[in-house]
Design an enzyme around this catalytic site. Sequence first.
Site, PDB file in Angstrom:
ATOM      1  N   ILE A  54     -14.301  -6.152   8.559  1.00 38.11           N
ATOM      2  CA  ILE A  54     -13.477  -7.365   8.521  1.00 38.11           C
ATOM      3  C   ILE A  54     -12.759  -7.522   9.856  1.00 38.11           C
ATOM      4  O   ILE A  54     -12.646  -8.609  10.393  1.00 38.11           O
ATOM      5  CB  ILE A  54     -12.433  -7.313   7.380  1.00 38.11           C
ATOM      6  CG1 ILE A  54     -13.112  -7.200   6.011  1.00 38.11           C
ATOM      7  CG2 ILE A  54     -11.536  -8.548   7.426  1.00 38.11           C
ATOM      8  CD1 ILE A  54     -12.142  -7.030   4.845  1.00 38.11           C
ATOM      9  N   THR A  56     -11.629  -5.261  13.709  1.00 38.86           N
ATOM     10  CA  THR A  56     -11.577  -4.073  14.554  1.00 38.86           C
ATOM     11  C   THR A  56     -10.344  -4.168  15.420  1.00 38.86           C
ATOM     12  O   THR A  56     -10.240  -5.069  16.257  1.00 38.86           O
ATOM     13  CB  THR A  56     -12.824  -4.003  15.460  1.00 38.86           C
ATOM     14  OG1 THR A  56     -13.971  -3.940  14.616  1.00 38.86           O
ATOM     15  CG2 THR A  56     -12.814  -2.785  16.342  1.00 38.86           C
ATOM     16  N   LYS A  58      -6.969  -1.997  17.620  1.00 34.18           N
ATOM     17  CA  LYS A  58      -6.781  -0.869  18.546  1.00 34.18           C
ATOM     18  C   LYS A  58      -6.747   0.446  17.794  1.00 34.18           C
ATOM     19  O   LYS A  58      -7.343   1.425  18.213  1.00 34.18           O
ATOM     20  CB  LYS A  58      -5.435  -1.028  19.268  1.00 34.18           C
ATOM     21  CG  LYS A  58      -5.529  -1.739  20.574  1.00 34.18           C
ATOM     22  CD  LYS A  58      -4.316  -1.508  21.481  1.00 34.18           C
ATOM     23  CE  LYS A  58      -2.960  -1.498  20.815  1.00 34.18           C
ATOM     24  NZ  LYS A  58      -2.468  -2.784  20.287  1.00 34.18           N
ATOM     25  N   GLU A  59      -6.029   0.444  16.690  1.00 33.85           N
ATOM     26  CA  GLU A  59      -5.803   1.707  15.980  1.00 33.85           C
ATOM     27  C   GLU A  59      -6.643   1.902  14.739  1.00 33.85           C
ATOM     28  O   GLU A  59      -6.812   3.031  14.278  1.00 33.85           O
ATOM     29  CB  GLU A  59      -4.325   1.812  15.589  1.00 33.85           C
ATOM     30  CG  GLU A  59      -3.492   2.485  16.630  1.00 33.85           C
ATOM     31  CD  GLU A  59      -2.190   1.738  16.891  1.00 33.85           C
ATOM     32  OE1 GLU A  59      -1.741   1.028  15.982  1.00 33.85           O
ATOM     33  OE2 GLU A  59      -1.655   1.851  17.993  1.00 33.85           O
ATOM     34  N   ALA A  60      -7.161   0.815  14.212  1.00 33.15           N
ATOM     35  CA  ALA A  60      -7.866   0.941  12.934  1.00 33.15           C
ATOM     36  C   ALA A  60      -8.969  -0.093  12.805  1.00 33.15           C
ATOM     37  O   ALA A  60      -8.971  -1.105  13.508  1.00 33.15           O
ATOM     38  CB  ALA A  60      -6.868   0.756  11.794  1.00 33.15           C
ATOM     39  N   LYS A  76      -9.005   0.526   5.102  1.00 34.97           N
ATOM     40  CA  LYS A  76      -8.533   0.580   6.491  1.00 34.97           C
ATOM     41  C   LYS A  76      -8.682   2.016   6.967  1.00 34.97           C
ATOM     42  O   LYS A  76      -8.123   2.937   6.361  1.00 34.97           O
ATOM     43  CB  LYS A  76      -7.070   0.137   6.538  1.00 34.97           C
ATOM     44  CG  LYS A  76      -6.491   0.069   7.946  1.00 34.97           C
ATOM     45  CD  LYS A  76      -5.143  -0.635   7.922  1.00 34.97           C
ATOM     46  CE  LYS A  76      -4.534  -0.754   9.306  1.00 34.97           C
ATOM     47  NZ  LYS A  76      -3.250  -1.475   9.289  1.00 34.97           N
ATOM     48  N   GLU A 144      -6.152  -3.281  -2.365  1.00 30.97           N
ATOM     49  CA  GLU A 144      -6.643  -4.554  -2.889  1.00 30.97           C
ATOM     50  C   GLU A 144      -7.247  -5.382  -1.757  1.00 30.97           C
ATOM     51  O   GLU A 144      -6.687  -5.438  -0.665  1.00 30.97           O
ATOM     52  CB  GLU A 144      -5.442  -5.297  -3.506  1.00 30.97           C
ATOM     53  CG  GLU A 144      -5.739  -6.687  -3.994  1.00 30.97           C
ATOM     54  CD  GLU A 144      -4.458  -7.495  -4.285  1.00 30.97           C
ATOM     55  OE1 GLU A 144      -4.571  -8.660  -4.652  1.00 30.97           O
ATOM     56  OE2 GLU A 144      -3.348  -6.932  -4.125  1.00 30.97           O
ATOM     57  N   ASP A 189       6.481  -4.787  12.470  1.00 30.52           N
ATOM     58  CA  ASP A 189       5.413  -5.483  13.205  1.00 30.52           C
ATOM     59  C   ASP A 189       5.144  -6.842  12.546  1.00 30.52           C
ATOM     60  O   ASP A 189       3.999  -7.266  12.404  1.00 30.52           O
ATOM     61  CB  ASP A 189       4.134  -4.635  13.238  1.00 30.52           C
ATOM     62  CG  ASP A 189       3.148  -5.117  14.306  1.00 30.52           C
ATOM     63  OD1 ASP A 189       3.553  -5.908  15.189  1.00 30.52           O
ATOM     64  OD2 ASP A 189       1.976  -4.716  14.260  1.00 30.52           O
ATOM     65  N   TYR A 193       0.415 -12.716  12.834  1.00 30.75           N
ATOM     66  CA  TYR A 193      -0.832 -11.944  12.756  1.00 30.75           C
ATOM     67  C   TYR A 193      -0.871 -11.066  11.508  1.00 30.75           C
ATOM     68  O   TYR A 193      -1.953 -10.703  11.040  1.00 30.75           O
ATOM     69  CB  TYR A 193      -1.002 -11.054  13.993  1.00 30.75           C
ATOM     70  CG  TYR A 193      -1.220 -11.847  15.256  1.00 30.75           C
ATOM     71  CD1 TYR A 193      -2.491 -12.284  15.609  1.00 30.75           C
ATOM     72  CD2 TYR A 193      -0.153 -12.198  16.072  1.00 30.75           C
ATOM     73  CE1 TYR A 193      -2.695 -13.031  16.756  1.00 30.75           C
ATOM     74  CE2 TYR A 193      -0.336 -12.946  17.217  1.00 30.75           C
ATOM     75  CZ  TYR A 193      -1.617 -13.364  17.559  1.00 30.75           C
ATOM     76  OH  TYR A 193      -1.817 -14.118  18.677  1.00 30.75           O
ATOM     77  N   ASP A 206      -0.398  -4.875   7.066  1.00 30.80           N
ATOM     78  CA  ASP A 206      -0.230  -4.021   8.247  1.00 30.80           C
ATOM     79  C   ASP A 206       1.130  -3.311   8.228  1.00 30.80           C
ATOM     80  O   ASP A 206       1.955  -3.498   9.126  1.00 30.80           O
ATOM     81  CB  ASP A 206      -0.390  -4.874   9.514  1.00 30.80           C
ATOM     82  CG  ASP A 206      -0.879  -4.049  10.705  1.00 30.80           C
ATOM     83  OD1 ASP A 206      -1.056  -2.826  10.544  1.00 30.80           O
ATOM     84  OD2 ASP A 206      -1.077  -4.636  11.787  1.00 30.80           O
TER      85      ASP A 206
HETATM   86  N1  LIG Z   1      -6.123  -5.896   2.136  1.00 36.68           N
HETATM   87  C1  LIG Z   1      -6.819  -6.673   2.966  1.00 36.68           C
HETATM   88  N2  LIG Z   1      -7.692  -7.581   2.478  1.00 36.68           N
HETATM   89  C2  LIG Z   1      -8.405  -8.388   3.310  1.00 36.68           C
HETATM   90  N3  LIG Z   1      -8.333  -8.336   4.648  1.00 36.68           N
HETATM   91  C3  LIG Z   1      -7.479  -7.452   5.187  1.00 36.68           C
HETATM   92  C4  LIG Z   1      -6.683  -6.567   4.394  1.00 36.68           C
HETATM   93  N4  LIG Z   1      -5.949  -5.795   5.213  1.00 36.68           N
HETATM   94  C5  LIG Z   1      -6.262  -6.167   6.464  1.00 36.68           C
HETATM   95  N5  LIG Z   1      -7.180  -7.161   6.474  1.00 36.68           N
HETATM   96  C6  LIG Z   1      -7.787  -7.825   7.642  1.00 36.68           C
HETATM   97  O1  LIG Z   1      -7.858  -6.917   8.711  1.00 36.68           O
HETATM   98  C7  LIG Z   1      -7.053  -7.354   9.803  1.00 36.68           C
HETATM   99  C8  LIG Z   1      -6.393  -6.177  10.468  1.00 36.68           C
HETATM  100  O2  LIG Z   1      -5.597  -5.469   9.526  1.00 36.68           O
HETATM  101  P1  LIG Z   1      -4.207  -4.840   9.936  1.00 36.68           P
HETATM  102  O3  LIG Z   1      -3.360  -5.894  10.528  1.00 36.68           O
HETATM  103  O4  LIG Z   1      -3.701  -4.117   8.755  1.00 36.68           O
HETATM  104  O5  LIG Z   1      -4.555  -3.730  11.000  1.00 36.68           O
HETATM  105  P2  LIG Z   1      -4.631  -3.871  12.603  1.00 36.68           P
HETATM  106  O6  LIG Z   1      -3.790  -5.036  13.030  1.00 36.68           O
HETATM  107  O7  LIG Z   1      -6.063  -3.833  12.946  1.00 36.68           O
HETATM  108  O8  LIG Z   1      -4.030  -2.666  13.225  1.00 36.68           O
HETATM  109  P3  LIG Z   1      -3.961  -2.594  14.814  1.00 36.68           P
HETATM  110  O9  LIG Z   1      -2.495  -2.509  15.060  1.00 36.68           O
HETATM  111  O10 LIG Z   1      -4.746  -1.402  15.162  1.00 36.68           O
HETATM  112  O11 LIG Z   1      -4.565  -3.841  15.392  1.00 36.68           O
HETATM  113  C9  LIG Z   1      -6.114  -8.377   9.200  1.00 36.68           C
HETATM  114  O12 LIG Z   1      -5.697  -9.337  10.123  1.00 36.68           O
HETATM  115  C10 LIG Z   1      -6.953  -8.996   8.117  1.00 36.68           C
HETATM  116  O13 LIG Z   1      -7.833  -9.954   8.670  1.00 36.68           O
HETATM  117 MG   LIG Z   2      -2.420  -6.371  12.291  1.00 35.27          MG
END
Ligand SMILES: Nc1ncnc2c1ncn2[C@@H]1O[C@H](COP(=O)(O)OP(=O)(O)OP(=O)(O)O)[C@@H](O)[C@H]1O
Ligand SMILES: [Mg+2]
Length: 259
Positions: A54, A56, A58-60, A76, A144, A189, A193, A206
Amino acid sequence: MKEGAENQYARMIKEYISEEKIQKTFNQVFDHETILGLHELAEKGMLEKIEHVISTGKEAQVFRAIDVAGNFRAIKIYKTKTATFRQMEQYIQGDMRFEKIKHDPRSLINAWARKEFKNLELIQAAEVRCPHPLGFQKNILIMEFIGDEKGNPALNLKENPITDLELLYDTVTEYVARMVERANLVHADLSEYNILNLHQEAIIIDCGQGVLKSHPEAKTFYERDVQNLANYFTKMGYPKTQEEMLKKIKEKREKQPKR
Ligand SMILES: Nc1ncnc2c1ncn2[C@@H]1O[C@H](COP(=O)(O)OP(=O)(O)OP(=O)(O)O)[C@@H](O)[C@H]1O
Ligand SMILES: [Mg+2]
């Protein structure tokens, strides 16, 4: 003859991941412990298959998955090979829940997944809409899936704004007040976004960097969150200053039920 470890990992990757592209690159981003983590989630019935990416970050990386009963899930996985561990430390140090963890990269990253799980539990208990946390294993968080019935993930406010800004303002200020007063937590945070729009409903995501109110930097993070949100509303044509927004949240904090 006993199967060699490398073969075993390769077999598990194929077993738990359907997309060939992800199977091939998995080892570049995640270590073998991650594969074992997937195996453990599968043993518990929480994971049948990871389907596709879904997001990509920096961290996850976040994936859509299905569990054994066929439900969509979001998984995640915190990167073990390319993550920036330094930054994570700032949000774990000073958090009394994680005082005893070791500070090698692997322990830190596992603690991070656990921290996001625990934060989601707290946020949910405070009646703030967020993904329901289902489990964690090593550097993996399962929750979820936020999206429609067909499995399309919800977009964030940056990509797909909520149209009723007045209602959004009311919801977001209420959610921040509930997080602080009822969950004792600062998200740290918050921005357009990290709020998803599911059929015009705001959902906070997040939550890994969220800190308890007792964290030495909690006030700084709190004010930064509110500044980000005020900037967003202003940009969208619903002008708000940080001061105004802090005042609104304060009023709402005072109305929260006493714990
Ligand atoms: N529970 C979820 N269901 C559907 N999509 C999700 C869910 N959690 C995260 N996502 C999708 O993944 C994206 C990235 O998730 P999240 O913001 O938790 O991590 P991240 O921002 O990638 O962390 P980083 O700080 O490494 O960038 C979200 O913007 C969303 O599009
Ligand atoms: Mg995020």
